[in-house]
Design a protein around this motif. Sequence first.
Motif, PDB file in Angstrom:
ATOM      1  N   UNK A 164      -0.506 -21.290  -7.564  1.00 51.70           N
ATOM      2  CA  UNK A 164      -0.438 -19.851  -7.829  1.00 51.70           C
ATOM      3  C   UNK A 164       0.228 -19.612  -9.182  1.00 51.70           C
ATOM      4  N   UNK A 165      -0.424 -18.818 -10.035  1.00 48.50           N
ATOM      5  CA  UNK A 165       0.099 -18.516 -11.373  1.00 48.50           C
ATOM      6  C   UNK A 165       0.759 -17.133 -11.332  1.00 48.50           C
ATOM      7  N   UNK A 166       2.068 -17.119 -11.221  1.00 49.68           N
ATOM      8  CA  UNK A 166       2.794 -15.857 -11.107  1.00 49.68           C
ATOM      9  C   UNK A 166       2.888 -15.129 -12.436  1.00 49.68           C
ATOM     10  N   UNK A 167       2.670 -15.834 -13.550  1.00 42.09           N
ATOM     11  CA  UNK A 167       2.884 -15.235 -14.873  1.00 42.09           C
ATOM     12  C   UNK A 167       1.817 -14.206 -15.233  1.00 42.09           C
ATOM     13  N   UNK A 168       0.715 -14.165 -14.519  1.00 45.29           N
ATOM     14  CA  UNK A 168      -0.315 -13.182 -14.845  1.00 45.29           C
ATOM     15  C   UNK A 168      -0.092 -11.841 -14.141  1.00 45.29           C
ATOM     16  N   UNK A 169       1.006 -11.716 -13.375  1.00 52.98           N
ATOM     17  CA  UNK A 169       1.311 -10.476 -12.663  1.00 52.98           C
ATOM     18  C   UNK A 169       2.532  -9.798 -13.279  1.00 52.98           C
ATOM     19  N   UNK A 170       2.516  -8.479 -13.279  1.00 48.85           N
ATOM     20  CA  UNK A 170       3.655  -7.705 -13.783  1.00 48.85           C
ATOM     21  C   UNK A 170       4.655  -7.352 -12.689  1.00 48.85           C
ATOM     22  N   UNK A 171       4.212  -7.299 -11.423  1.00 49.01           N
ATOM     23  CA  UNK A 171       5.111  -6.909 -10.330  1.00 49.01           C
ATOM     24  C   UNK A 171       4.567  -7.418  -9.010  1.00 49.01           C
ATOM     25  N   UNK A 172       5.460  -7.541  -8.045  1.00 47.90           N
ATOM     26  CA  UNK A 172       5.109  -7.879  -6.666  1.00 47.90           C
ATOM     27  C   UNK A 172       5.503  -6.700  -5.795  1.00 47.90           C
ATOM     28  N   UNK A 173       4.563  -6.170  -5.012  1.00 43.48           N
ATOM     29  CA  UNK A 173       4.819  -5.069  -4.086  1.00 43.48           C
ATOM     30  C   UNK A 173       4.778  -5.611  -2.669  1.00 43.48           C
ATOM     31  N   UNK A 174       5.854  -5.376  -1.913  1.00 40.25           N
ATOM     32  CA  UNK A 174       5.978  -5.887  -0.548  1.00 40.25           C
ATOM     33  C   UNK A 174       5.911  -4.706   0.417  1.00 40.25           C
ATOM     34  N   UNK A 175       5.008  -4.770   1.396  1.00 35.06           N
ATOM     35  CA  UNK A 175       4.842  -3.718   2.401  1.00 35.06           C
ATOM     36  C   UNK A 175       5.039  -4.330   3.784  1.00 35.06           C
ATOM     37  N   UNK A 176       5.998  -3.785   4.535  1.00 34.28           N
ATOM     38  CA  UNK A 176       6.259  -4.285   5.880  1.00 34.28           C
ATOM     39  C   UNK A 176       5.798  -3.301   6.934  1.00 34.28           C
ATOM     40  N   UNK A 177       4.868  -3.709   7.804  1.00 36.25           N
ATOM     41  CA  UNK A 177       4.322  -2.857   8.869  1.00 36.25           C
ATOM     42  C   UNK A 177       4.801  -3.364  10.229  1.00 36.25           C
ATOM     43  N   UNK A 178       5.154  -2.450  11.118  1.00 35.37           N
ATOM     44  CA  UNK A 178       5.331  -2.827  12.522  1.00 35.37           C
ATOM     45  C   UNK A 178       3.952  -3.013  13.139  1.00 35.37           C
ATOM     46  N   UNK A 179       3.866  -3.849  14.138  1.00 40.79           N
ATOM     47  CA  UNK A 179       2.575  -4.130  14.760  1.00 40.79           C
ATOM     48  C   UNK A 179       1.937  -2.839  15.277  1.00 40.79           C
ATOM     49  N   UNK A 180       0.667  -2.611  14.894  1.00 37.64           N
ATOM     50  CA  UNK A 180      -0.085  -1.465  15.363  1.00 37.64           C
ATOM     51  C   UNK A 180       0.189  -0.177  14.620  1.00 37.64           C
ATOM     52  N   UNK A 181       1.114  -0.177  13.642  1.00 33.77           N
ATOM     53  CA  UNK A 181       1.435   1.035  12.901  1.00 33.77           C
ATOM     54  C   UNK A 181       0.640   1.090  11.602  1.00 33.77           C
ATOM     55  N   UNK A 182       0.140   2.271  11.210  1.00 41.33           N
ATOM     56  CA  UNK A 182      -0.682   2.362  10.010  1.00 41.33           C
ATOM     57  C   UNK A 182       0.119   2.434   8.717  1.00 41.33           C
ATOM     58  N   UNK A 183       1.376   2.862   8.800  1.00 48.69           N
ATOM     59  CA  UNK A 183       2.182   3.094   7.609  1.00 48.69           C
ATOM     60  C   UNK A 183       3.341   2.119   7.541  1.00 48.69           C
TER      61      UNK A 183
END
Length: 791
Positions: free
Chosen positions: A59-78
Amino acid sequence: MRSLGVLIKNQLLESNIKVNITVRQKREELHILLESTYFGDRELLKQTILECCHGDLNFDIHKFTAIRIYGFSYGEPLPELVESLSLRPQPQPPEHQVSQKSNLEENLTVCDRFIVCGLGSLGQHAVFNLKKFAYGEYTVQICAINQVKPEVTEFERFSELLDEHLIIGDCRRDEILIKAGIHNCRSILIVTSNENTNIETAITARRLNPHVHIVVRSSRHNLNQLLKEQLGNFVALDPVDLPAAAFAVAGIGEGTLGLFQIGDRKLRVAEYQLTNHDYQFLRTPAYLLHKKQFRLISAVTPSVDRLFFQWEPHTTFQVGDQIAFIELVEHDLLPSHSHVPNFGNLSPHPNQSLWQRLITKLRQSLNPKVWQSQWYQFQQWIKGDRTRQLILWSTITTLILWLISTAILFFNVPNMSWQKAASTSIVLLLGGFGDIFGGLEENRLPLWLVLYCLSITLVSLLFVLGIISIIADKILSSKFEFFKRSLPIPHQDHIVLIGFGRLGQRIADFLHRLNVPMVIVSENSYDGNLSTKVPWITGNITQELTKTNLNRAKSIIAVTDDQMLNLEVALLAKEANKHNSRPINLTIRTYDRYFSENLVNLLPSSQSFCAYALSAEAFAGAAFGENMLSLFRLHQRTVLVAEYEITANDTLVGKNLSQIAYGYTVVPVYLRKNSAKADGIYEFFIPADDEVMNVGDRLTVLASISGLRRIELGNLHAPRLWQLRAKPPLNPTVLLDAGNKLRNISGCDLDVARKFIDSLPAAIELPMYDIQAYRLGQALIRLLPIKIYPL
């Protein structure tokens, strides 16, 4: 991407975090979607993901400007967790591009001119509030007319608020209005203290400029309506009517902030501090508190102090948090301080038979709470007047003497029956000693008994004469006003209204319509309808104040024309209530905003309102063409109830209520839509967010001055970009419903929504406000497997 997801999953498993992971590339950002029941420490989670990104050789991390992390509870849309890791700084635009943009904005400057006639307190506050509408490329120019140069100004360096030199002269004259630029101004505000001058100036201004918008200070409601029909583009406001409700609800307390009526329906704005019993609010996300007849408008928590939707949709509330809301009132308001006892469902139903009604009445009479309530009311009635207390004790004394005399006569007079003894005692108590012992016949009774009967007669005469003298004194002191109905002063939990000028009359009418117990104290008498319906005390206010049961009153509303007298009354009330466990509510009318600010330090628990300062915000809003219905105070801010009639060039045309509410930060409370169907009109109170504005619709909103300014300029807060990912449903018949909900809630084009639904599984990017996105997620999760998150 797959290998990175496996690596992150294995690393999190070592920390006892079981997750499902999806890794996607979005332009120059890396999106990592986690689905789990527990995410652990957020900082440790971010550090683990960052180490995995650097440690994956594929994986080449240098081609990305940011990492966005999204945590969902099971079965939840948001997502319940949204984190961002910046990998390198964002490029800044060159300086020459910034300067070019600034020059472009200068060339796009928009300016509106306004004329203000009359620079009293109301006029100066109106100028100040008009200047608040200037923002960015939009400027406001103000020209003022006054008979003389103002000796006292409400604001430091007030002259700097005027863009042109003050014009000294009579605003009714053609040459003065022409000099002020009546031909090229947007609106003219006529707010002198003389209403005749205001009306004459309005007629002159309409003759000189048929298109200028006219805002007039006037209390003549019938004349105002006739002038509106004749002159057109005309608004008349009464600076006393507008703040009257604010003063009244401040006195009511109990969390009520505002009450107003649209058509035949009432709406109430209330503030409330949550307790352990408020299960409907506790630990409930804010976006779920948008109900059919209820709308959250303010939240104060340890982390949030915001007005009008400026909080995170997932914000939850705990015990002690303070919320404000607007609700539709389906019945007449009954203030909670009226202490009406609740005995259960004991009142007879109109459809019950006579026998059932008798049983119900019998059950009610046997209820000990009813007897307790009746006894309490009797006590309060007796305590309300000293004459009643004297009569009560006289009656008790007479009854005791009658019983004692009856027993003495029965046991000491030969051949005396109980009936004869009782009747003889009554004759003695009524002064009939001569009737019993008259004549010259020899009396066989002991001397002590004769003397006792004489003393009984004398004592009874003293009581009778004493009561008669008290009644005579009462009649003479009241100047024969006993023919009128005498209303007792409320004993406790009432409002004392000080001053009965025009503002006091409006406040009293408002409180009387709500059946709020009160007493009015005024220097002058009043012969209107209210004088026979409300307890009234006339005379020197500071001296008569002691007659109002001040130490047990709930509130003082001091609205005389003398602000120092209002302050004196407030201090007297505070002193009288210093030993009470519940402090008295103090509402004070002032005429100087600096004096109001100083009162906050002197009386921290009081509320001081400058009536003209409150009204001036409504006058300023009306200058831009809106109709101001009412106003109230919320968190030291004035909130206006403004009505918009949607026109062809309006900034509201084509927007749904989500965009209007969250983009302009206002609260829509009433919508009237025109329709081509039979009745032609639809009305919505606290309308849904999906309604779209069309020409001819009428919309009423709660708004601050800044909200009105944003609507005027079309300055929407930019929505966030959200990505919606959806998979095909198990039941294909729900696709049509899903497409309609997507279109209605997000506001996207119907063809775009249909195309997205027909191409599942798919992803789509939608500009939406946060509450919109949360509503969309909750609506679609019932139909489709979806994930929705901000980009």
